[in-house]
Design an enzyme around this catalytic site. Structure first.
Site, PDB file in Angstrom:
ATOM      1  N   GLU A  49      -6.074 -13.550  43.121  1.00 32.40           N
ATOM      2  CA  GLU A  49      -4.515 -14.361  41.290  1.00 32.40           C
ATOM      3  C   GLU A  49      -3.917 -14.784  41.406  1.00 32.40           C
ATOM      4  O   GLU A  49      -3.334 -15.165  43.115  1.00 32.40           O
ATOM      5  CB  GLU A  49      -4.245 -12.690  40.833  1.00 32.40           C
ATOM      6  N   LYS A 113      -5.055 -13.961  30.612  1.00 25.67           N
ATOM      7  CA  LYS A 113      -4.844 -12.657  31.025  1.00 25.67           C
ATOM      8  C   LYS A 113      -4.281 -11.552  30.078  1.00 25.67           C
ATOM      9  O   LYS A 113      -3.286 -12.490  29.501  1.00 25.67           O
ATOM     10  CB  LYS A 113      -3.903 -12.475  32.486  1.00 25.67           C
ATOM     11  N   CYS A 147      -5.958  -8.981  37.767  1.00 23.25           N
ATOM     12  CA  CYS A 147      -5.378  -7.322  38.513  1.00 23.25           C
ATOM     13  C   CYS A 147      -4.252  -6.206  37.409  1.00 23.25           C
ATOM     14  O   CYS A 147      -5.574  -5.314  37.091  1.00 23.25           O
ATOM     15  CB  CYS A 147      -3.801  -8.316  38.460  1.00 23.25           C
TER      16      CYS A 147
END
Length: 265
Positions: A49, A113, A147
């Site tokens: 990331e 995300k 994540c």
């Protein structure tokens, strides 16, 4: 289960670097060197990331970076492999944490995300994504996540629409047990490969990262698990073995049906 997995393995390389805080050029140079041995030897390369900066609460400091997308396209062609990782990307409404998946023929897929890490004020600095994205590459269906997404099993739930889950992360070592446990759980419950790539070192906020990048098979076994230092490792995902496992232990047939409503929409 109508999808037929390819006979040829998918070679996936995890790149676990010690990133330089807010230095895109230095990080690109670092990553290029780490990837040099992969030329012609892999199909897919996964970067962490925010691989040009480390996880940042100040994306505006990186808004002038115009070199990383051309670099990704160049590296993908050089390696003869897809390259994927996330960046802080400016959009009309602000910034998104965007996972880019670039292929050697120049195609660019992306996923923004959805689950933003509120304990790090990510929800105040970035806009949430609006979709759950599965892409197909060389016959493999891949769920893209970043994540914090990995903490949400409903979002990651396999409705027999993917074969491997990709998670790129900056996951601090204080919660490394969570990271390893969640990746393993997602693989077992979804009967799919899970590929989690993380960084090592200390970032500009004095957070420590121990890596723990993992490739986990559909039975929860580690096929990549390396030390807390920079490295590159490659695993082969075996389609026929995954197909055989799903047929011999068809827990997927008893999965619960549901509709996913994303809070970011």
């Amino acid at each position: 289960m109508s999808h037929k997995l390819p006979q040829q393995p998918l070679r996936v390389s995890l790149v676990q670097p010690d990133l330089v805080w807010h230095q895109p050029k230095l990080n690109r140079e670092l990553l290029s060197k780490l990837m040099d041995p992969l030329v012609g030897c892999t199909d897919l390369v996964l970067l962490p990331e925010m691989f040009t900066s480390g996880f940042t609460e100040h994306p505006e400091n990186l808004a002038s970076d115009s070199e990383t997308m051309p670099w990704l396209l160049q590296e993908s062609r050089r390696l003869g492999a897809a390259v994927a990782g996330s960046l802080a990307v400016p959009v009309e409404e602000g910034f998104v944490n965007r996972l880019l998946f670039v292929t050697p023929d120049g195609h660019v897929h992306h996923y923004d995300k959805v689950h933003l890490f509120r304990m790090g004020d990510e929800h105040l600095r970035y806009r949430p994504g609006k979709s759950r994205d599965v892409i197909e590459f060389r016959g493999w269906r891949l769920l893209l996540t970043v994540c914090y997404d990995i903490r949400f099993p409903v979002f990651c739930r396999n409705q027999m629409d993917y074969d491997a889950l990709i998670c790129v992360a900056n996951w601090p070592s204080a919660r490394r047990h969570h990271w390893r446990s969640l990746l393993t759980a997602r693989a077992i419950e979804n009967q799919a490969y899970v590929l989690g790539v993380n960084r090592v070192g200390i970032d500009g906020r004095d957070l420590h990262y121990s890596g723990d990048s993992l490739a986990v098979d559909y039975n929860g076994q580690y096929i990549i698990d390396g030390p807390a230092e920079p490295w590159v490792m490659t695993a082969s995902l075996d389609g026929p073995k995954l197909q055989s496992y799903r047929e011999s232990f068809p827990a997927w047939k008893d999965r619960d049906g549901f509709s996913l409503h994303l809070s970011g929409c």
